[in-house]
Scaffold this active site. Structure first.
Site, PDB file in Angstrom:
ATOM      1  N   CYS A  68     -17.744  20.198  22.080  1.00  0.00           N
ATOM      2  CA  CYS A  68     -18.091  21.763  22.361  1.00  0.00           C
ATOM      3  C   CYS A  68     -19.501  21.920  22.948  1.00  0.00           C
ATOM      4  O   CYS A  68     -19.689  22.913  23.476  1.00  0.00           O
ATOM      5  CB  CYS A  68     -17.974  22.526  20.909  1.00  0.00           C
ATOM      6  SG  CYS A  68     -19.281  21.677  19.787  1.00  0.00           S
ATOM      7  N   CYS A  87     -17.375  20.653  13.145  1.00  0.00           N
ATOM      8  CA  CYS A  87     -18.948  21.315  12.985  1.00  0.00           C
ATOM      9  C   CYS A  87     -19.566  20.664  11.905  1.00  0.00           C
ATOM     10  O   CYS A  87     -20.535  20.187  11.951  1.00  0.00           O
ATOM     11  CB  CYS A  87     -18.845  22.617  12.803  1.00  0.00           C
ATOM     12  SG  CYS A  87     -17.749  23.706  14.067  1.00  0.00           S
TER      13      CYS A  87
HETATM   14 FE1  FES Z   1     -19.196  22.817  18.091  1.00  0.00          FE
HETATM   15 FE2  FES Z   1     -18.912  24.319  15.751  1.00  0.00          FE
HETATM   16  S1  FES Z   1     -17.671  24.319  17.712  1.00  0.00           S
HETATM   17  S2  FES Z   1     -20.276  22.730  16.183  1.00  0.00           S
END
Ligand code: FES
Length: 152
Positions: A35, A105
């Protein structure tokens, strides 16, 4: 209940241990290639290898903030050996659960803690069994995520 429980929301809106320790005994960052989010953890560790302080900075999503807030709470007061045993699943459990898509995460928090302890170990000539084979620069592997952001 919404996607996030009250405990997660509380750690997101009122995160604990935000910031960066000056002259830390260990510092580690971890960025997720999944992400693009990033986390920095800094530690103060005393002569008895007890973590006396931990702070984080997270350039990432709200769950990463909540996970690092909880994770730093969990390791303060623990020995380095004990902190190395903290898993992302324990962070999730302490938070009262996370949606499946947000599990990675919490992996960020676990990895950033290990990276900071790895830095401490390197600087102080220590070795820990739990860090054997640990690569602070390794990218997230399969166990951590499986989130396909292209579907969002
Ligand atoms: Fe990447 Fe939460 S979406 S750390």
């Amino acid at each position: 209940m919404g996607l996030y429980n009250d405990k997660v929301m509380d750690h997101f809106f009122n995160p604990h241990n935000v910031g960066e320790i000056a002259e830390p005994d260990g510092a580690g960052t971890y960025g997720s290639p999944v992400c693009g989010d990033m986390m920095l953890i800094t530690l103060k560790i005393d002569d008895n290898e007890i973590i006396t302080d931990a702070k984080f900075k997270t350039y990432g999503c709200g769950t990463a903030v909540a996970s690092s807030s909880m994770a730093t709470d969990m390791i303060i007061g623990k020995s380095v050996e004990e902190a190395l045993q903290v898993t992302n699943q324990q962070i999730i459990d302490e938070l009262g659960g996370l949606p499946a898509i947000k599990v990675h995460c919490s992996v960020l928090a676990e990895h950033a803690i290990k990276s900071a302890i790895y830095d401490y170990a390197q600087k102080h000539g220590k070795t820990y069994e739990a860090l054997e084979g640990f690569d602070p620069n390794a990218e997230e592997d399969d166990h951590s995520c499986g989130v396909d952001l292209s579907e969002e």
